[in-house]
Design a protein around this motif. Sequence first.
Motif, PDB file in Angstrom:
ATOM      1  N   LEU A 217       0.836  -1.213   0.000  1.00 60.68           N
ATOM      2  CA  LEU A 217       0.000   0.000   0.000  1.00 60.68           C
ATOM      3  C   LEU A 217       0.866   1.257   0.000  1.00 60.68           C
ATOM      4  O   LEU A 217       0.580   2.225  -0.706  1.00 60.68           O
ATOM      5  CB  LEU A 217      -0.925   0.007   1.226  1.00 60.68           C
ATOM      6  N   VAL A 220       2.260   1.903  -3.413  1.00 61.15           N
ATOM      7  CA  VAL A 220       1.245   2.369  -4.372  1.00 61.15           C
ATOM      8  C   VAL A 220       0.804   3.796  -4.037  1.00 61.15           C
ATOM      9  O   VAL A 220       0.809   4.673  -4.897  1.00 61.15           O
ATOM     10  CB  VAL A 220       0.031   1.409  -4.362  1.00 61.15           C
ATOM     11  N   ILE A 221       0.471   4.027  -2.765  1.00 62.28           N
ATOM     12  CA  ILE A 221      -0.095   5.335  -2.382  1.00 62.28           C
ATOM     13  C   ILE A 221       0.973   6.431  -2.367  1.00 62.28           C
ATOM     14  O   ILE A 221       0.726   7.550  -2.789  1.00 62.28           O
ATOM     15  CB  ILE A 221      -0.815   5.234  -1.014  1.00 62.28           C
ATOM     16  N   LEU A 225       6.734   3.432  -6.950  1.00 57.54           N
ATOM     17  CA  LEU A 225       6.801   2.299  -7.876  1.00 57.54           C
ATOM     18  C   LEU A 225       7.852   2.452  -8.968  1.00 57.54           C
ATOM     19  O   LEU A 225       7.967   1.620  -9.853  1.00 57.54           O
ATOM     20  CB  LEU A 225       5.433   2.085  -8.537  1.00 57.54           C
ATOM     21  N   ASN A 389       6.245  -1.958 -10.060  1.00 55.03           N
ATOM     22  CA  ASN A 389       4.834  -2.153 -10.437  1.00 55.03           C
ATOM     23  C   ASN A 389       4.564  -3.583 -10.888  1.00 55.03           C
ATOM     24  O   ASN A 389       3.414  -3.995 -10.989  1.00 55.03           O
ATOM     25  CB  ASN A 389       4.384  -1.130 -11.490  1.00 55.03           C
ATOM     26  N   LEU A 396       1.673  -9.178  -3.360  1.00 53.26           N
ATOM     27  CA  LEU A 396       0.316  -9.137  -2.806  1.00 53.26           C
ATOM     28  C   LEU A 396      -0.377 -10.500  -2.928  1.00 53.26           C
ATOM     29  O   LEU A 396      -1.016 -10.976  -1.981  1.00 53.26           O
ATOM     30  CB  LEU A 396      -0.502  -8.058  -3.534  1.00 53.26           C
ATOM     31  N   LEU A 417      -5.965  -8.051   5.489  1.00 53.33           N
ATOM     32  CA  LEU A 417      -6.284  -6.738   4.901  1.00 53.33           C
ATOM     33  C   LEU A 417      -6.437  -5.679   5.994  1.00 53.33           C
ATOM     34  O   LEU A 417      -5.885  -4.574   5.897  1.00 53.33           O
ATOM     35  CB  LEU A 417      -7.566  -6.839   4.064  1.00 53.33           C
ATOM     36  N   LEU A 425      -1.524   2.955   8.069  1.00 51.35           N
ATOM     37  CA  LEU A 425      -1.902   4.168   8.817  1.00 51.35           C
ATOM     38  C   LEU A 425      -0.912   4.439   9.953  1.00 51.35           C
ATOM     39  O   LEU A 425      -0.563   5.587  10.224  1.00 51.35           O
ATOM     40  CB  LEU A 425      -3.322   4.015   9.381  1.00 51.35           C
ATOM     41  N   GLU A 428       2.306   5.824   8.421  1.00 46.45           N
ATOM     42  CA  GLU A 428       2.051   7.167   7.902  1.00 46.45           C
ATOM     43  C   GLU A 428       2.108   8.210   9.010  1.00 46.45           C
ATOM     44  O   GLU A 428       2.513   9.335   8.810  1.00 46.45           O
ATOM     45  CB  GLU A 428       0.659   7.217   7.259  1.00 46.45           C
ATOM     46  N   ASN A 429       1.660   7.785  10.206  1.00 45.85           N
ATOM     47  CA  ASN A 429       1.608   8.719  11.326  1.00 45.85           C
ATOM     48  C   ASN A 429       2.797   8.566  12.267  1.00 45.85           C
ATOM     49  O   ASN A 429       2.739   8.999  13.424  1.00 45.85           O
ATOM     50  CB  ASN A 429       0.287   8.547  12.084  1.00 45.85           C
TER      51      ASN A 429
ATOM     52  N   MET B   1      -2.577   9.420   4.841  1.00 44.26           N
ATOM     53  CA  MET B   1      -3.465  10.077   5.781  1.00 44.26           C
ATOM     54  C   MET B   1      -2.689  10.415   7.051  1.00 44.26           C
ATOM     55  O   MET B   1      -2.744   9.693   8.036  1.00 44.26           O
ATOM     56  CB  MET B   1      -4.644   9.165   6.116  1.00 44.26           C
ATOM     57  N   ARG B   2      -1.913  11.495   6.954  1.00 37.14           N
ATOM     58  CA  ARG B   2      -1.059  11.860   8.083  1.00 37.14           C
ATOM     59  C   ARG B   2      -1.799  12.880   8.945  1.00 37.14           C
ATOM     60  O   ARG B   2      -2.169  13.945   8.468  1.00 37.14           O
ATOM     61  CB  ARG B   2       0.259  12.423   7.549  1.00 37.14           C
ATOM     62  N   ARG B  71      -0.451  13.705  -1.320  1.00 32.98           N
ATOM     63  CA  ARG B  71      -0.486  12.520  -2.180  1.00 32.98           C
ATOM     64  C   ARG B  71      -1.433  12.796  -3.339  1.00 32.98           C
ATOM     65  O   ARG B  71      -2.464  13.428  -3.161  1.00 32.98           O
ATOM     66  CB  ARG B  71      -0.972  11.304  -1.404  1.00 32.98           C
ATOM     67  N   ASN B  75      -3.181   8.194  -6.601  1.00 31.71           N
ATOM     68  CA  ASN B  75      -2.507   7.202  -5.760  1.00 31.71           C
ATOM     69  C   ASN B  75      -3.437   6.653  -4.688  1.00 31.71           C
ATOM     70  O   ASN B  75      -3.419   5.456  -4.385  1.00 31.71           O
ATOM     71  CB  ASN B  75      -1.281   7.817  -5.092  1.00 31.71           C
ATOM     72  N   TRP B  76      -4.258   7.563  -4.103  1.00 29.56           N
ATOM     73  CA  TRP B  76      -5.225   7.107  -3.098  1.00 29.56           C
ATOM     74  C   TRP B  76      -6.211   6.126  -3.724  1.00 29.56           C
ATOM     75  O   TRP B  76      -6.545   5.115  -3.115  1.00 29.56           O
ATOM     76  CB  TRP B  76      -5.995   8.298  -2.519  1.00 29.56           C
ATOM     77  N   GLY B  79      -4.589   2.841  -4.115  1.00 33.04           N
ATOM     78  CA  GLY B  79      -4.518   2.157  -2.811  1.00 33.04           C
ATOM     79  C   GLY B  79      -5.861   1.544  -2.458  1.00 33.04           C
ATOM     80  O   GLY B  79      -5.936   0.389  -2.010  1.00 33.04           O
ATOM     81  N   ILE B  82      -6.492  -1.541  -4.459  1.00 39.44           N
ATOM     82  CA  ILE B  82      -5.769  -2.723  -3.944  1.00 39.44           C
ATOM     83  C   ILE B  82      -6.575  -3.364  -2.813  1.00 39.44           C
ATOM     84  O   ILE B  82      -6.744  -4.594  -2.774  1.00 39.44           O
ATOM     85  CB  ILE B  82      -4.357  -2.310  -3.420  1.00 39.44           C
ATOM     86  N   CYS B  83      -7.085  -2.511  -1.892  1.00 42.80           N
ATOM     87  CA  CYS B  83      -7.883  -3.039  -0.772  1.00 42.80           C
ATOM     88  C   CYS B  83      -9.157  -3.709  -1.303  1.00 42.80           C
ATOM     89  O   CYS B  83      -9.545  -4.789  -0.829  1.00 42.80           O
ATOM     90  CB  CYS B  83      -8.248  -1.922   0.198  1.00 42.80           C
ATOM     91  N   LEU B 113      -1.379  -0.244 -12.503  1.00 43.12           N
ATOM     92  CA  LEU B 113      -0.076   0.306 -12.120  1.00 43.12           C
ATOM     93  C   LEU B 113       0.803   0.618 -13.334  1.00 43.12           C
ATOM     94  O   LEU B 113       1.995   0.902 -13.188  1.00 43.12           O
ATOM     95  CB  LEU B 113       0.654  -0.659 -11.173  1.00 43.12           C
TER      96      LEU B 113
END
Lengths: 506, 155
Positions: A217, A220-221, A225, A389, A396, A417, A425, A428-429, B1-2, B71, B75-76, B79, B82-83, B113
């Motif tokens: 993730l 990708v996000i 890539l 990519n 995955l 998942l 998350l 990221e934080n 998501m910071r 971002r 890209n979001w 993501g 993918i989920c 991608l």
Amino acid sequence: MSSLELAFNLVAQWDVVISVGLAAIFGLFVGAIPGLTATMAMAVLVPITFYLDPIPAVGAMVSCSAMAIFAGDIPAMLLRMPGTPASAAYADEGYRMTLRGEAERALGAGLLFSAIGGLFGTVVLMIAAPMLAEVALEFSSYEYFWLALLGLTSAVFIASKDAPKALISLMIGLGVATIGLENPSGQPRFNFGSIELLAGVNFIAALIGLFAVSEVLRNVINGGLVAPKLDQIRIGNPVREWGQLIRRYWRQQLRGSSLGVVIGALPGAGADIASWMAYAVSRRFSRDPKKFGTGHLEGIVESTSANNAALGGAWVPALVFGVPGDSITAIVIGVLYMKGMNPGPTLFLQNPENIYAVFLIFIAANVLMIGFGWTAISIAKRILTVPRNVLMPIILVFCITGAYASNNGMFDVGVMLAFGILGYLMEENGIPIAPCILGLVLGELVESNFITSMLKSDGELLAFLQRPISLGLGIVTILIWCIPLVMMVRSRLQGKALAATTTGDH
Amino acid sequence: MRLPDDVLGMLLLVVAGGYAAMALALPGGAPGDYGPEVFPLLISTLTAAASLSLVFRGLRARRAASMPAVREPRNWLQGAAICAAILAVVFVMPILGFALTICPILFLIFCMLGVRIRVAVLISILATFAIQLIFGTYLLVPLPNGPSFLRWMNF
């Protein structure tokens, strides 16, 4: 037949040789890809070990982790992009050598001293683990409680730059570990009526999610890539100067390996911390500290010795007490339980041949590292240019299949998942993932020993400090809790002194 | 998501409160006074303490706060896709089987991608075949077969 002979027989099997070899190639490949960690390689490997016999399974974990830690040096030195966090300490130093046209020297030293550091860690593991196992037989719930708490404490206060966020990560792990029936009272907790969750959260699915899916993730996000460019770098023969390097840097090697083993053996701290600390120590004791940061080999030698030696060190508390030294051994402990090789002192008494077999595989993996590592360096350009990519979707699918295979059910793919999103998350934080994994592994151990001790002592907290070893472990743990306080007071005093000096100057 | 530290801290404080409430609602059952709620309550207390520390730190650093990383919306979306693909596997694989689910999903992710279509088709088929061979044939994992008329696909 002696235990050692039995161990030789256990290791000299085709399935062991093949699984160790394939895991080594896999570890080299994953370790050499920037951003993919040794822990992630282990997480992806776990579902495969599920279907192997105990010795090939553990052998695969040993060789995969050793190779991945070394392979992290390759992109670190060629691209200044550490393949694993354990190579981050000297990535800049190695890259500057590459820019000077000394890539083969930097990589050759990395390979040689990684192997020597790994062997050093193995020797310490072989000597220290059986000795500690005898002591561990005397341990009661008080000692186990403090030991597990020491591991969790180290993960928060030593292994992390941000203590509150590391504490939150640890609490997430401990919180997840409370789900299900596995608790001293035998009451179902937080399962929300789900039958699948009665047995607790599947550790393997959670692990794959936290380390592997979150990485996919993130790539990708965060737009990671794009494959790195590697056009202008020429790599020659990396083993050319080995004799000279050993004569010149034996002190750094010895100091780095010793420090690596100690840091690795400390529950909660692993190869990456060892590497950073060794680099700092090397600079502190160097005769040429000014050369550090300009492409100087000294720090690379000490750090790379330390990170591979830390691997062996981390196995000491893992095998003897079932308390992981780092996130890699946290995964290994899960595999050991799956394979019926429950870690603890009795493992050394009841099945010593299994332990000797693990030691032999450690030696073999570090010797193999030279051949495999040399080949990896030679084909580094190709490894490093594998398009992300293409790689990420395949990883995955491996994750999905691995999570499914861990329990032969789709529920665990959903768990994977959920933890993948959680891991993304968290990172990221700025919340580190390793303490969460330690919490997941140690949650039950901490809770059961805490409750048992409280019941034994009838709620008397002083009982936790009445036995000599528990007192020692308790003091060390409490001292580590005080580190942030001491640092805060020290920085305030330094600030005041600086302010006083500035005022005096005016 | 910071999220800024103070917002993150407050969010975690709410989570800790919810967790503590659920712990208090647990039925007792352990011998003595140490029931199933003791350890979860300790966890929620420590989480609340760490969250409060984040709130104060975040409020102090408000003025000096740096801009969060931006971002691309694309890209979001990728993501999220993918989920969604993993969720689709959870529900579709028991019906269609391993190969028929994984191969198209892998192909769609490759295309999303930016992998060229011809390469994407080739790698999707090869990767599905290889993973099914490793897990299904060699490691004897009972991967879902799908409908009986498609079982020939499960090599």
